[in-house]
Design a protein around this motif. Structure first.
Motif, PDB file in Angstrom:
ATOM      1  N   GLU A  15       7.903   5.244 -16.280  1.00  0.00           N
ATOM      2  CA  GLU A  15       8.064   3.854 -15.979  1.00  0.00           C
ATOM      3  C   GLU A  15       9.141   2.950 -15.291  1.00  0.00           C
ATOM      4  OE1 GLU A  15      10.185   1.821 -20.116  1.00  0.00           O
ATOM      5  OE2 GLU A  15      10.149   3.874 -19.892  1.00  0.00           O
ATOM      6  N   GLY A  16      10.154   3.965 -14.197  1.00  0.00           N
ATOM      7  CA  GLY A  16      10.680   3.099 -13.522  1.00  0.00           C
ATOM      8  C   GLY A  16       9.361   3.102 -12.662  1.00  0.00           C
ATOM      9  N   HIS A  17       8.366   3.577 -12.025  1.00  0.00           N
ATOM     10  CA  HIS A  17       7.601   3.082 -10.689  1.00  0.00           C
ATOM     11  C   HIS A  17       6.904   2.190 -11.102  1.00  0.00           C
ATOM     12  CE1 HIS A  17       8.597   6.121  -7.672  1.00  0.00           C
ATOM     13  NE2 HIS A  17       8.159   7.423  -8.460  1.00  0.00           N
ATOM     14  N   LEU A  18       6.040   2.662 -12.488  1.00  0.00           N
ATOM     15  CA  LEU A  18       4.928   1.193 -13.472  1.00  0.00           C
ATOM     16  C   LEU A  18       6.082  -0.094 -13.035  1.00  0.00           C
ATOM     17  CD1 LEU A  18       3.416   3.761 -16.513  1.00  0.00           C
ATOM     18  CD2 LEU A  18       2.457   2.675 -14.303  1.00  0.00           C
TER      19      LEU A  18
ATOM     20  N   LEU B 187      -3.592   6.229 -11.047  1.00  0.00           N
ATOM     21  CA  LEU B 187      -3.687   5.207 -10.809  1.00  0.00           C
ATOM     22  C   LEU B 187      -2.580   4.620  -9.434  1.00  0.00           C
ATOM     23  CD1 LEU B 187      -3.705   2.600 -11.998  1.00  0.00           C
ATOM     24  CD2 LEU B 187      -1.429   2.546 -12.891  1.00  0.00           C
ATOM     25  N   PHE B 188      -2.177   4.945  -8.946  1.00  0.00           N
ATOM     26  CA  PHE B 188      -1.553   4.596  -8.112  1.00  0.00           C
ATOM     27  C   PHE B 188      -1.538   5.410  -6.764  1.00  0.00           C
ATOM     28  CE2 PHE B 188       3.543   5.972 -10.318  1.00  0.00           C
ATOM     29  CZ  PHE B 188       2.987   5.108 -10.840  1.00  0.00           C
TER      30      PHE B 188
ATOM     31  N   SER C  59       0.546  -1.195  -0.298  1.00  0.00           N
ATOM     32  CA  SER C  59       0.108  -0.270  -0.330  1.00  0.00           C
ATOM     33  C   SER C  59       0.650   1.577   0.132  1.00  0.00           C
ATOM     34  CB  SER C  59      -0.731  -0.103   0.980  1.00  0.00           C
ATOM     35  OG  SER C  59      -1.576   1.222   1.595  1.00  0.00           O
ATOM     36  N   TYR C  60       2.613   1.018   1.043  1.00  0.00           N
ATOM     37  CA  TYR C  60       2.953   2.972   0.488  1.00  0.00           C
ATOM     38  C   TYR C  60       3.427   2.542   0.119  1.00  0.00           C
ATOM     39  CZ  TYR C  60      -0.252   4.027   3.885  1.00  0.00           C
ATOM     40  OH  TYR C  60      -0.871   5.006   4.867  1.00  0.00           O
ATOM     41  N   GLN C  61       3.888   1.508  -1.432  1.00  0.00           N
ATOM     42  CA  GLN C  61       4.989   1.439  -1.867  1.00  0.00           C
ATOM     43  C   GLN C  61       4.064   2.119  -3.002  1.00  0.00           C
ATOM     44  OE1 GLN C  61       6.457  -1.762  -3.884  1.00  0.00           O
ATOM     45  NE2 GLN C  61       6.792  -3.007  -1.431  1.00  0.00           N
ATOM     46  N   CYS C  62       2.651   2.084  -3.309  1.00  0.00           N
ATOM     47  CA  CYS C  62       1.879   2.984  -4.046  1.00  0.00           C
ATOM     48  C   CYS C  62       2.067   3.990  -3.693  1.00  0.00           C
ATOM     49  CB  CYS C  62       0.357   1.740  -4.060  1.00  0.00           C
ATOM     50  SG  CYS C  62       0.137   0.654  -5.095  1.00  0.00           S
ATOM     51  N   LYS C  63       1.918   4.284  -2.127  1.00  0.00           N
ATOM     52  CA  LYS C  63       1.973   6.564  -2.632  1.00  0.00           C
ATOM     53  C   LYS C  63       3.488   6.688  -2.593  1.00  0.00           C
ATOM     54  CE  LYS C  63      -1.450   8.071  -0.297  1.00  0.00           C
ATOM     55  NZ  LYS C  63      -2.571   8.821  -1.867  1.00  0.00           N
ATOM     56  N   GLN C  64       4.180   6.118  -2.333  1.00  0.00           N
ATOM     57  CA  GLN C  64       5.407   6.320  -2.739  1.00  0.00           C
ATOM     58  C   GLN C  64       5.923   6.929  -4.135  1.00  0.00           C
ATOM     59  OE1 GLN C  64       8.185   6.694  -0.835  1.00  0.00           O
ATOM     60  NE2 GLN C  64      10.146   7.337  -1.865  1.00  0.00           N
ATOM     61  N   ALA C  65       5.434   6.203  -5.025  1.00  0.00           N
ATOM     62  CA  ALA C  65       5.179   5.737  -6.089  1.00  0.00           C
ATOM     63  C   ALA C  65       3.906   7.527  -6.526  1.00  0.00           C
ATOM     64  CB  ALA C  65       4.862   4.842  -6.569  1.00  0.00           C
ATOM     65  N   HIS C  66       3.114   7.552  -6.109  1.00  0.00           N
ATOM     66  CA  HIS C  66       2.102   8.183  -6.060  1.00  0.00           C
ATOM     67  C   HIS C  66       2.132   9.502  -6.512  1.00  0.00           C
ATOM     68  CE1 HIS C  66      -1.603  10.514  -5.844  1.00  0.00           C
ATOM     69  NE2 HIS C  66      -0.828  11.168  -4.729  1.00  0.00           N
ATOM     70  N   TRP C  67       3.796   9.838  -4.436  1.00  0.00           N
ATOM     71  CA  TRP C  67       4.297  11.078  -4.215  1.00  0.00           C
ATOM     72  C   TRP C  67       5.083  11.322  -4.718  1.00  0.00           C
ATOM     73  CZ3 TRP C  67       4.100   8.356   1.633  1.00  0.00           C
ATOM     74  CH2 TRP C  67       2.900   8.526   1.679  1.00  0.00           C
ATOM     75  N   ASN C  68       6.113  10.865  -5.724  1.00  0.00           N
ATOM     76  CA  ASN C  68       7.268  10.841  -5.947  1.00  0.00           C
ATOM     77  C   ASN C  68       7.163  10.614  -7.871  1.00  0.00           C
ATOM     78  OD1 ASN C  68       9.169  11.540  -3.932  1.00  0.00           O
ATOM     79  ND2 ASN C  68       7.851   9.907  -3.554  1.00  0.00           N
ATOM     80  N   VAL C  69       6.451  10.582  -8.504  1.00  0.00           N
ATOM     81  CA  VAL C  69       5.785  10.567  -9.935  1.00  0.00           C
ATOM     82  C   VAL C  69       6.660  11.174 -10.232  1.00  0.00           C
ATOM     83  CG1 VAL C  69       3.811   9.920 -10.331  1.00  0.00           C
ATOM     84  CG2 VAL C  69       5.264   8.790 -11.464  1.00  0.00           C
ATOM     85  N   LYS C  70       6.923  11.433 -11.420  1.00  0.00           N
ATOM     86  CA  LYS C  70       7.385  12.899 -12.796  1.00  0.00           C
ATOM     87  C   LYS C  70       7.603  12.066 -13.919  1.00  0.00           C
ATOM     88  CE  LYS C  70       8.851  15.725  -9.322  1.00  0.00           C
ATOM     89  NZ  LYS C  70       7.518  16.018  -8.159  1.00  0.00           N
ATOM     90  N   GLY C  71       7.272  12.801 -14.730  1.00  0.00           N
ATOM     91  CA  GLY C  71       7.376  12.349 -16.349  1.00  0.00           C
ATOM     92  C   GLY C  71       5.953  12.299 -16.826  1.00  0.00           C
ATOM     93  N   MET C  72       6.005  11.963 -18.378  1.00  0.00           N
ATOM     94  CA  MET C  72       4.536  12.035 -19.318  1.00  0.00           C
ATOM     95  C   MET C  72       3.712  11.273 -18.687  1.00  0.00           C
ATOM     96  SD  MET C  72       5.598  13.061 -22.104  1.00  0.00           S
ATOM     97  CE  MET C  72       4.206  13.162 -23.306  1.00  0.00           C
TER      98      MET C  72
END
Length: 175
Positions: free
Chosen positions: A110-113, A60-61, A39-52
């Motif tokens: 892409e890295g987070h996905l 989604l995250f 659950s918190y891996q998803c939040k980590q991605a949600h908070w920090n994602v950048k890009g296209m």
């Protein structure tokens, strides 16, 4: 854990034997820790994602976080219904998770996905084993709970992988 290495259970009129309930509480506890981690891996991605496609993957995250929070609640409630004591703190999750640690330096979508796809796949494998273990122990309700979670994890994995599963010129699927 408590006396003689056995799980301490609260009194319950649950029809399963104390041995089965204890084994299922231990199994559920590992998956509770892992579901909190996921659950918190998803939040980590949600908070920090950048890009296209930022807004799409950002949303989604967050949706994946909400979904996995639902798994946390289902697992904790089954665990306590069997007479166990849920260990749902971040510290307990860190000590008990079955998942590979999520890198804290990812930025690009892409890295987070891809990394979340790895985590959902890893969790799915653990959940499949939990279905088998629950069935073998004689607890069909816990097996059903894990089956339900497994279906959701598979769907989430599909959503994640669809971002980078593109056919090449020959029509073959590539990563």
């Amino acid at each position: 854990m408590a006396k003689n290495g056995k799980v301490q259970l609260h009194p319950s009129k649950n029809p399963l034997s104390e041995n089965i309930r204890g084994a299922m509480v231990e199994l559920l506890q590992k998956h509770l820790a892992s579901a909190i981690d996921l659950s918190y891996q998803c939040k980590q991605a949600h908070w920090n994602v950048k890009g296209m496609n930022f807004i799409a993957v950002h949303k989604l995250f967050d949706e994946l976080h909400e979904q996995t929070e639902g798994y946390v609640d289902l697992i904790a409630e089954r665990l306590t219904a069997l007479g166990g004591q849920a260990h749902g703190t971040v510290q307990a999750s860190n000590e008990g998770t079955l998942l590979t640690p999520y890198p804290l330096d990812l930025v690009h979508s892409e890295g987070h996905l891809k990394r979340l796809a790895d985590s959902f796949s890893e969790m799915g494998g653990h959940v499949e084993k939990a279905v088998e273990e629950s069935e073998e122990a004689g607890d069909p309700l816990t097996a059903d709970l894990f089956t339900q979670i497994g279906r959701g994890l598979d769907e989430s994995l599909y959503f994640l992988e669809s971002h980078f599963q593109l056919p090449d010129v020959s029509g073959q699927t590539g990563r």
